[in-house]
Motif scaffolding. Structure first.
Motif, PDB file in Angstrom:
ATOM      1  N   PHE A  72       0.860  -1.181   0.000  1.00  0.00           N
ATOM      2  CA  PHE A  72       0.000   0.000   0.000  1.00  0.00           C
ATOM      3  C   PHE A  72       0.899   1.235   0.000  1.00  0.00           C
ATOM      4  O   PHE A  72       1.616   1.496   0.972  1.00  0.00           O
ATOM      5  CB  PHE A  72      -0.901  -0.006   1.236  1.00  0.00           C
ATOM      6  N   VAL A  94       2.549   5.130  -0.072  1.00  0.00           N
ATOM      7  CA  VAL A  94       2.340   6.440   0.531  1.00  0.00           C
ATOM      8  C   VAL A  94       1.742   7.417  -0.489  1.00  0.00           C
ATOM      9  O   VAL A  94       1.127   8.419  -0.117  1.00  0.00           O
ATOM     10  CB  VAL A  94       3.668   6.975   1.099  1.00  0.00           C
ATOM     11  N   ILE A 146      -7.452   6.026   4.408  1.00  0.00           N
ATOM     12  CA  ILE A 146      -6.083   5.852   3.913  1.00  0.00           C
ATOM     13  C   ILE A 146      -5.080   5.896   5.066  1.00  0.00           C
ATOM     14  O   ILE A 146      -4.142   5.095   5.116  1.00  0.00           O
ATOM     15  CB  ILE A 146      -5.756   6.932   2.857  1.00  0.00           C
ATOM     16  N   TYR A 158      -2.568   2.911   6.174  1.00  0.00           N
ATOM     17  CA  TYR A 158      -1.117   3.102   6.159  1.00  0.00           C
ATOM     18  C   TYR A 158      -0.519   2.874   7.550  1.00  0.00           C
ATOM     19  O   TYR A 158       0.596   2.360   7.672  1.00  0.00           O
ATOM     20  CB  TYR A 158      -0.746   4.492   5.645  1.00  0.00           C
ATOM     21  N   LYS A 210      -0.200  -0.727   7.877  1.00  0.00           N
ATOM     22  CA  LYS A 210       0.983  -1.169   7.133  1.00  0.00           C
ATOM     23  C   LYS A 210       2.250  -0.916   7.952  1.00  0.00           C
ATOM     24  O   LYS A 210       3.136  -1.776   8.031  1.00  0.00           O
ATOM     25  CB  LYS A 210       1.079  -0.443   5.797  1.00  0.00           C
ATOM     26  N   ALA A 211       2.331   0.275   8.557  1.00  0.00           N
ATOM     27  CA  ALA A 211       3.521   0.618   9.337  1.00  0.00           C
ATOM     28  C   ALA A 211       3.705  -0.329  10.520  1.00  0.00           C
ATOM     29  O   ALA A 211       4.840  -0.690  10.870  1.00  0.00           O
ATOM     30  CB  ALA A 211       3.424   2.056   9.828  1.00  0.00           C
ATOM     31  N   VAL A 218       7.606   0.199   4.862  1.00  0.00           N
ATOM     32  CA  VAL A 218       7.606   1.655   5.015  1.00  0.00           C
ATOM     33  C   VAL A 218       9.033   2.180   4.905  1.00  0.00           C
ATOM     34  O   VAL A 218       9.292   3.193   4.239  1.00  0.00           O
ATOM     35  CB  VAL A 218       6.983   2.060   6.367  1.00  0.00           C
ATOM     36  N   GLU A 249      10.060   2.310   1.343  1.00  0.00           N
ATOM     37  CA  GLU A 249       9.525   3.490   0.654  1.00  0.00           C
ATOM     38  C   GLU A 249      10.315   4.737   1.022  1.00  0.00           C
ATOM     39  O   GLU A 249      10.586   5.584   0.169  1.00  0.00           O
ATOM     40  CB  GLU A 249       8.047   3.693   1.030  1.00  0.00           C
ATOM     41  N   ILE A 262       1.367  13.554   3.483  1.00  0.00           N
ATOM     42  CA  ILE A 262       0.623  13.267   4.719  1.00  0.00           C
ATOM     43  C   ILE A 262       0.358  14.565   5.480  1.00  0.00           C
ATOM     44  O   ILE A 262      -0.789  14.878   5.845  1.00  0.00           O
ATOM     45  CB  ILE A 262       1.405  12.272   5.593  1.00  0.00           C
ATOM     46  N   CYS A 322      -1.659  -1.716  -5.266  1.00  0.00           N
ATOM     47  CA  CYS A 322      -0.986  -2.402  -4.171  1.00  0.00           C
ATOM     48  C   CYS A 322      -0.327  -3.702  -4.639  1.00  0.00           C
ATOM     49  O   CYS A 322      -0.448  -4.767  -4.002  1.00  0.00           O
ATOM     50  CB  CYS A 322      -1.942  -2.701  -3.010  1.00  0.00           C
TER      51      CYS A 322
END
Length: 331
Positions: free
Chosen positions: A23, A25, A69, A73, A76-77, A84, A87, A100, A328
């Motif tokens: 997913f 950023v 979102i 996220y 995900k983190a 992360v 990324e 963000i 994704c």
């Protein structure tokens, strides 16, 4: 014992967890586009009152999308911190992390007419995040990492854009010195990055198709800088005119690229089209309000119509991509 080297079946719950790791950023660019449309509708409402309820509706939609979102996220983190980190160390995706904090700043600006106290708290959170992310991203750029010319795209303007967004609402709430601080930082890095980006566009290989829509980001810094500047000064002087007309010049350059853009396949980077158009539309409405220019008023409405069509198209294409499982996925 489970063989973790095998890709999960797309029809199993494990596939969802696998996709969560990918997913991106860059999804926060969607929030920027929706909030940009919200603010553009609000800017056009004085001349067309029917736009105000549309703006309120878009605010609710944009806020809901932002929450979803953000929650995904964060998940995900927590579940895939290595993704992360990957990324963060990516030479292109790194510049998208300030989307963000920019989303928070835009949300605060959109909420301000309805709840000034809530808007101030959200704005302060956005300012803190923007300050931290700006220093972190620029530190990442000037670290020991080796960047190639191909890594440089107009997306690198995003941290600078975030800084000049701060004064748009900050000056109205009385944070004058803070506004000038962020405005100064944003303008300095915009000028430096503009030189680098133009050098890259002229003297090196073209931007890859997947990232070519980020060309539209060229419009955003001068358009937002105009809004920030007039928010702090309250007047349309020579500097203000320089900024907004720079935005128009970049818009013409982008229009010349439309034939190439039309041939490109859809990717999340297409959401880069939305916020710059919104910023230039809002800037045009603001110029018309301060200077009484009917021409700029008409330009604002033309850009608003284009923006509505662009966002509607992006929502449709994004929905299709999600249903087809094209989002994704590992790159």
């Amino acid at each position: 014992m489970i063989d973790t080297t095998q890709a999960p079946d797309p029809n199993t719950p494990m596939a969802g967890f696998s996709r969560l790791a990918h997913f991106p950023v860059t999804f926060f660019a969607i929030v920027m586009g929706l909030m940009g449309l919200t603010l553009a509708l609000h800017a056009g409402a004085p001349a067309m009152p029917i736009l105000e309820p549309a703006s309120s509706l878009m605010l609710l939609i944009g806020a809901a999308v932002m929450i979803v979102i953000a929650m995904i996220y964060i998940a995900k983190a927590l579940r895939h911190p290595a993704s992360v980190a990957e990324e963060w160390h990516h030479p292109v995706k790194l510049a998208f992390f300030p989307t963000i904090s920019i989303s928070l700043l835009l949300l605060a600006t959109a909420v301000f007419p309805y709840n000034t106290t809530l808007a101030e708290y959200v704005w302060l959170a956005g300012v803190a995040g923007q300050g931290v992310l700006t220093i972190a991203v620029i530190s990442g750029w000037i670290s020991h990492r080796s960047f190639q010319v191909g890594h440089l795209t107009p997306a690198w303007f995003i941290p600078a854009v975030g800084n000049v967004i701060v004064p748009v609402l900050g000056a109205r709430m009385g944070y004058i010195e803070t506004s000038w601080l962020f405005f100064s930082g944003g303008m300095i890095f915009w000028i430096v990055l503009l030189t680098l980006v133009m050098n890259r566009l002229i003297f090196h290989d073209p931007i890859v198709a997947r990232l070519f829509p980020t060309m539209v980001i060229l419009i955003a810094p001068p358009a937002v800088a105009f809004l920030a500047y007039v928010s702090m000064t309250g007047d349309v002087d020579g500097i203000a005119r320089l900024l907004i007309y720079s935005g128009y010049i970049f818009a013409v350059l982008v229009i010349a690229q439309v034939p190439r853009l039309a041939k490109l396949p859809f990717a999340l980077s297409w959401w880069a089209l939305s916020f710059p158009i919104a910023a230039l539309s809002i800037a045009s409405f603001r110029f018309a309000q301060l200077d009484g220019s009917r021409t700029h008023h008409n330009i604002g409405f033309i850009l608003l119509i284009v923006l509505v069509l662009v966002v509607a198209g992006l929502i449709w294409r994004t929905g299709q991509a999600i249903l087809r499982g094209e989002i994704c996925q590992p790159e």
